[in-house]
Design a protein around this motif. Structure first.
Motif, PDB file in Angstrom:
ATOM      1  N   THR A  73      19.297  25.091  28.101  1.00  0.00           N
ATOM      2  CA  THR A  73      18.213  25.747  27.363  1.00  0.00           C
ATOM      3  C   THR A  73      17.659  24.784  26.324  1.00  0.00           C
ATOM      4  O   THR A  73      18.390  24.378  25.402  1.00  0.00           O
ATOM      5  CB  THR A  73      18.716  27.016  26.655  1.00  0.00           C
ATOM      6  OG1 THR A  73      19.255  27.916  27.630  1.00  0.00           O
ATOM      7  CG2 THR A  73      17.596  27.699  25.891  1.00  0.00           C
ATOM      8  N   GLY A  74      16.401  24.452  26.460  1.00  0.00           N
ATOM      9  CA  GLY A  74      15.770  23.567  25.491  1.00  0.00           C
ATOM     10  C   GLY A  74      14.706  22.740  26.179  1.00  0.00           C
ATOM     11  O   GLY A  74      14.422  22.915  27.366  1.00  0.00           O
ATOM     12  N   LEU A  75      14.119  21.835  25.408  1.00  0.00           N
ATOM     13  CA  LEU A  75      13.102  20.952  25.984  1.00  0.00           C
ATOM     14  C   LEU A  75      12.871  19.788  25.044  1.00  0.00           C
ATOM     15  O   LEU A  75      13.348  19.792  23.905  1.00  0.00           O
ATOM     16  CB  LEU A  75      11.799  21.697  26.273  1.00  0.00           C
ATOM     17  CG  LEU A  75      10.920  22.151  25.116  1.00  0.00           C
ATOM     18  CD1 LEU A  75       9.533  22.533  25.635  1.00  0.00           C
ATOM     19  CD2 LEU A  75      11.540  23.338  24.380  1.00  0.00           C
ATOM     20  N   GLN A  76      12.144  18.795  25.577  1.00  0.00           N
ATOM     21  CA  GLN A  76      11.771  17.629  24.801  1.00  0.00           C
ATOM     22  C   GLN A  76      10.244  17.612  24.694  1.00  0.00           C
ATOM     23  O   GLN A  76       9.554  17.977  25.668  1.00  0.00           O
ATOM     24  CB  GLN A  76      12.272  16.355  25.488  1.00  0.00           C
ATOM     25  CG  GLN A  76      13.797  16.218  25.523  1.00  0.00           C
ATOM     26  CD  GLN A  76      14.537  17.221  26.406  1.00  0.00           C
ATOM     27  OE1 GLN A  76      15.476  17.893  25.979  1.00  0.00           O
ATOM     28  NE2 GLN A  76      14.103  17.368  27.653  1.00  0.00           N
ATOM     29  N   LEU A  77       9.730  17.229  23.525  1.00  0.00           N
ATOM     30  CA  LEU A  77       8.282  17.320  23.286  1.00  0.00           C
ATOM     31  C   LEU A  77       7.730  16.056  22.637  1.00  0.00           C
ATOM     32  O   LEU A  77       8.366  15.489  21.742  1.00  0.00           O
ATOM     33  CB  LEU A  77       7.949  18.470  22.336  1.00  0.00           C
ATOM     34  CG  LEU A  77       8.445  19.869  22.651  1.00  0.00           C
ATOM     35  CD1 LEU A  77       9.763  20.146  21.934  1.00  0.00           C
ATOM     36  CD2 LEU A  77       7.420  20.901  22.240  1.00  0.00           C
ATOM     37  N   VAL A  78       6.542  15.688  23.066  1.00  0.00           N
ATOM     38  CA  VAL A  78       5.740  14.690  22.360  1.00  0.00           C
ATOM     39  C   VAL A  78       4.466  15.408  21.924  1.00  0.00           C
ATOM     40  O   VAL A  78       3.729  15.919  22.781  1.00  0.00           O
ATOM     41  CB  VAL A  78       5.372  13.505  23.267  1.00  0.00           C
ATOM     42  CG1 VAL A  78       4.424  12.555  22.550  1.00  0.00           C
ATOM     43  CG2 VAL A  78       6.628  12.769  23.718  1.00  0.00           C
ATOM     44  N   VAL A  79       4.239  15.490  20.631  1.00  0.00           N
ATOM     45  CA  VAL A  79       3.034  16.154  20.111  1.00  0.00           C
ATOM     46  C   VAL A  79       1.969  15.085  19.881  1.00  0.00           C
ATOM     47  O   VAL A  79       2.136  14.208  19.030  1.00  0.00           O
ATOM     48  CB  VAL A  79       3.334  16.915  18.805  1.00  0.00           C
ATOM     49  CG1 VAL A  79       2.063  17.586  18.288  1.00  0.00           C
ATOM     50  CG2 VAL A  79       4.441  17.920  19.021  1.00  0.00           C
ATOM     51  N   TYR A  80       0.896  15.147  20.655  1.00  0.00           N
ATOM     52  CA  TYR A  80      -0.188  14.177  20.489  1.00  0.00           C
ATOM     53  C   TYR A  80      -1.017  14.506  19.261  1.00  0.00           C
ATOM     54  O   TYR A  80      -1.391  13.642  18.492  1.00  0.00           O
ATOM     55  CB  TYR A  80      -1.123  14.198  21.699  1.00  0.00           C
ATOM     56  CG  TYR A  80      -0.544  13.638  22.970  1.00  0.00           C
ATOM     57  CD1 TYR A  80       0.193  12.460  22.975  1.00  0.00           C
ATOM     58  CD2 TYR A  80      -0.768  14.276  24.182  1.00  0.00           C
ATOM     59  CE1 TYR A  80       0.691  11.935  24.155  1.00  0.00           C
ATOM     60  CE2 TYR A  80      -0.282  13.759  25.373  1.00  0.00           C
ATOM     61  CZ  TYR A  80       0.448  12.590  25.355  1.00  0.00           C
ATOM     62  OH  TYR A  80       0.931  12.082  26.522  1.00  0.00           O
ATOM     63  N   VAL A  81      -1.370  15.779  19.137  1.00  0.00           N
ATOM     64  CA  VAL A  81      -2.259  16.181  18.050  1.00  0.00           C
ATOM     65  C   VAL A  81      -2.009  17.658  17.771  1.00  0.00           C
ATOM     66  O   VAL A  81      -1.713  18.431  18.696  1.00  0.00           O
ATOM     67  CB  VAL A  81      -3.742  15.914  18.438  1.00  0.00           C
ATOM     68  CG1 VAL A  81      -4.162  16.681  19.681  1.00  0.00           C
ATOM     69  CG2 VAL A  81      -4.687  16.196  17.298  1.00  0.00           C
ATOM     70  N   ASN A  82      -2.072  18.039  16.509  1.00  0.00           N
ATOM     71  CA  ASN A  82      -1.958  19.451  16.138  1.00  0.00           C
ATOM     72  C   ASN A  82      -2.733  19.658  14.848  1.00  0.00           C
ATOM     73  O   ASN A  82      -2.216  19.477  13.759  1.00  0.00           O
ATOM     74  CB  ASN A  82      -0.492  19.857  15.965  1.00  0.00           C
ATOM     75  CG  ASN A  82      -0.324  21.360  15.771  1.00  0.00           C
ATOM     76  OD1 ASN A  82      -1.187  22.138  16.179  1.00  0.00           O
ATOM     77  ND2 ASN A  82       0.768  21.768  15.154  1.00  0.00           N
ATOM     78  N   THR A  83      -4.019  19.989  15.006  1.00  0.00           N
ATOM     79  CA  THR A  83      -4.877  20.218  13.839  1.00  0.00           C
ATOM     80  C   THR A  83      -4.986  21.723  13.605  1.00  0.00           C
ATOM     81  O   THR A  83      -4.313  22.510  14.250  1.00  0.00           O
ATOM     82  CB  THR A  83      -6.282  19.633  14.072  1.00  0.00           C
ATOM     83  OG1 THR A  83      -6.963  20.436  15.054  1.00  0.00           O
ATOM     84  CG2 THR A  83      -6.221  18.187  14.552  1.00  0.00           C
ATOM     85  N   GLU A  84      -5.865  22.116  12.735  1.00  0.00           N
ATOM     86  CA  GLU A  84      -6.095  23.552  12.505  1.00  0.00           C
ATOM     87  C   GLU A  84      -6.606  24.256  13.760  1.00  0.00           C
ATOM     88  O   GLU A  84      -6.450  25.469  13.897  1.00  0.00           O
ATOM     89  CB  GLU A  84      -7.128  23.747  11.384  1.00  0.00           C
ATOM     90  CG  GLU A  84      -6.600  23.501   9.995  1.00  0.00           C
ATOM     91  CD  GLU A  84      -5.522  24.510   9.604  1.00  0.00           C
ATOM     92  OE1 GLU A  84      -5.802  25.714   9.639  1.00  0.00           O
ATOM     93  OE2 GLU A  84      -4.409  24.068   9.262  1.00  0.00           O
ATOM     94  N   ARG A  85      -7.230  23.482  14.675  1.00  0.00           N
ATOM     95  CA  ARG A  85      -7.923  24.120  15.802  1.00  0.00           C
ATOM     96  C   ARG A  85      -7.378  23.751  17.174  1.00  0.00           C
ATOM     97  O   ARG A  85      -7.547  24.515  18.121  1.00  0.00           O
ATOM     98  CB  ARG A  85      -9.420  23.756  15.742  1.00  0.00           C
ATOM     99  CG  ARG A  85     -10.085  24.189  14.438  1.00  0.00           C
ATOM    100  CD  ARG A  85     -11.507  23.627  14.319  1.00  0.00           C
ATOM    101  NE  ARG A  85     -12.432  24.267  15.205  1.00  0.00           N
ATOM    102  CZ  ARG A  85     -13.635  23.753  15.528  1.00  0.00           C
ATOM    103  NH1 ARG A  85     -14.010  22.589  15.027  1.00  0.00           N
ATOM    104  NH2 ARG A  85     -14.443  24.391  16.335  1.00  0.00           N
ATOM    105  N   VAL A  86      -6.797  22.560  17.312  1.00  0.00           N
ATOM    106  CA  VAL A  86      -6.448  22.031  18.637  1.00  0.00           C
ATOM    107  C   VAL A  86      -5.057  21.430  18.623  1.00  0.00           C
ATOM    108  O   VAL A  86      -4.670  20.760  17.656  1.00  0.00           O
ATOM    109  CB  VAL A  86      -7.446  20.912  19.044  1.00  0.00           C
ATOM    110  CG1 VAL A  86      -7.062  20.299  20.389  1.00  0.00           C
ATOM    111  CG2 VAL A  86      -8.863  21.438  19.083  1.00  0.00           C
ATOM    112  N   CYS A  87      -4.313  21.649  19.712  1.00  0.00           N
ATOM    113  CA  CYS A  87      -3.007  21.020  19.860  1.00  0.00           C
ATOM    114  C   CYS A  87      -2.855  20.519  21.296  1.00  0.00           C
ATOM    115  O   CYS A  87      -3.357  21.154  22.234  1.00  0.00           O
ATOM    116  CB  CYS A  87      -1.911  22.028  19.518  1.00  0.00           C
ATOM    117  SG  CYS A  87      -0.238  21.360  19.646  1.00  0.00           S
TER     118      CYS A  87
END
Lengths: 179, 179
Positions: free
Chosen positions: B46-60
Motif C-alpha cells: 500500500t503506497g506510491l511514489q510521486l514526482v510533483v511537476y507543478v502545484n499552483t492555486e489552479r493546476v497540478c
C-alpha cells in the motif's frame, strides 16, 4: 490554408516524434492530432502540432510538438467575465526550446523570429528535457524549437483558444484545410 | 513509518522506472521524489511514489509510480468553502493499472485489495499505456498496478493532500521517516 496532404504529413511527423520519446497515443488520438498553421500558410516556420489529452472546465493537458526551428508565435491568454485567463506550465520532454516572455530583453537571443515586426517579448528562457516554466495569465510569450525539434507537455487551466490574443494581426487560431 | 534506506531504495526504483519510460527528471526532482506509505508501514503493498511537476492555486501535474501489485488506497477528494474538490485525470504511460471507482461492481475484478474491509468501490476500469480516465470530485477511487508496475501521469486541479478522505481509518497521508 493547409492541404490535406500537409496535415497528414505533419500528423505522421508528430506521431513518430512522440513514439521516439516514449509517449504512447491511442489510434484515435493519432488520427486527431491537431496541425495549426495559424493562418499564415507557412507551417514549417510558424505553427505547431498538438495532442490534447484532456480539456475540461478546470484542467487541460496537451503535448505540443515542434519541428526544428518551428515557432509558436507571440500571444497572451486573457480572462472573460469571472474566469481568469489561462495559466500554463511548459515542461520540455525532448529537444531544446527557446521561450520568450515579457521582461528585460536578452542580448543575442538564440531564436530568429519568423516575422520580427510582430514579436515584442525577448526575455529568453532556455528549456531542455526536464526543465519547465509557468506562464501566468496576461504574460506575452512565444517559443521556438532548437535544431532537433521539441516536445513540450503543457499543464494548464481550461484551454480557450478562441480567446488567445496574438501580436501578429494576420494570425487566425483556426486552421483551414483545403477542401 | 519508513526508514531512510527504504525511502532511498524507493526513490531509486522510481527514477529508474521513469528513465526507462523516457521521462527526464532534473537532479533536484530525483532528490525530492515523494515516497508515501500512507502510514500503514507496508509500502510494497500500500503506497506510491510521486514526482510533483507543478502545484499552483489552479493546476497540478504529477507522475505516479507504482511497483508491481502496489495499491494507492481508496479515497475521495472533497471541497472546502468555495473551492470545489480536486478533479484529476489519470493517463497511463507504462504498465497496466486496475482502477476502481464508484459504480456497479465488476464481477471477478483483477485486483486484490490489500485490506479488503476498507475497499468499497469495485467498478473496474483497466488502463494500459495511452488510456486515461477522469475522476470528478467526490468519487471514491483506488488503483493497483499490474504485474509490471505502472507509471501514471496525473493532470488535475490544485492538489490538497490534507483534504483527501481515505476509507481506511488507519491511513495517514503524511509519511513519517524514522529519525
Amino acid at each position: 490554408m493547409l492541404t490535406f496532404a500537409e496535415v497528414q504529413e505533419a500528423r505522421e511527423y508528430t506521431a513518430a516524434a512522440l513514439s521516439r520519446a516514449g509517449v504512447v497515443l491511442t489510434p484515435a488520438e493519432r488520427g486527431e492530432i491537431e496541425v495549426a498553421d495559424l493562418g499564415l500558410g507557412e507551417l514549417e516556420r510558424t505553427g505547431l502540432q498538438l495532442v490534447v489529452y484532456v480539456n475540461t472546465e478546470r484542467v487541460c493537458a496537451k503535448e505540443l510538438v515542434l519541428r526544428p526551428g518551428q515557432t509558436c508565435p507571440e500571444h497572451r491568454h486573457i480572462g472573460a467575465d469571472e474566469e481568469l485567463g489561462k495559466e500554463e506550465t511548459f515542461r520540455v520532454r525532448a529537444g531544446e526550446v527557446w521561450l520568450y516572455v515579457d521582461g528585460p530583453a536578452t542580448p543575442d537571443p538564440l531564436a530568429v523570429a519568423p516575422r520580427p515586426e510582430h514579436y515584442t517579448a525577448w526575455h529568453q528562457i532556455v528549456l531542455r528535457p526536464g526543465d519547465q516554466h509557468t506562464i501566468l495569465p496576461g504574460t506575452k510569450h512565444w517559443f521556438q524549437a532548437g535544431p532537433d525539434g521539441a516536445i513540450v507537455t503543457e499543464f494548464s487551466t481550461r484551454s480557450t483558444d478562441e480567446r488567445d490574443v496574438f501580436t501578429d494581426p494576420d494570425i487566425r487560431r483556426i486552421t483551414v484545410v483545403e477542401p
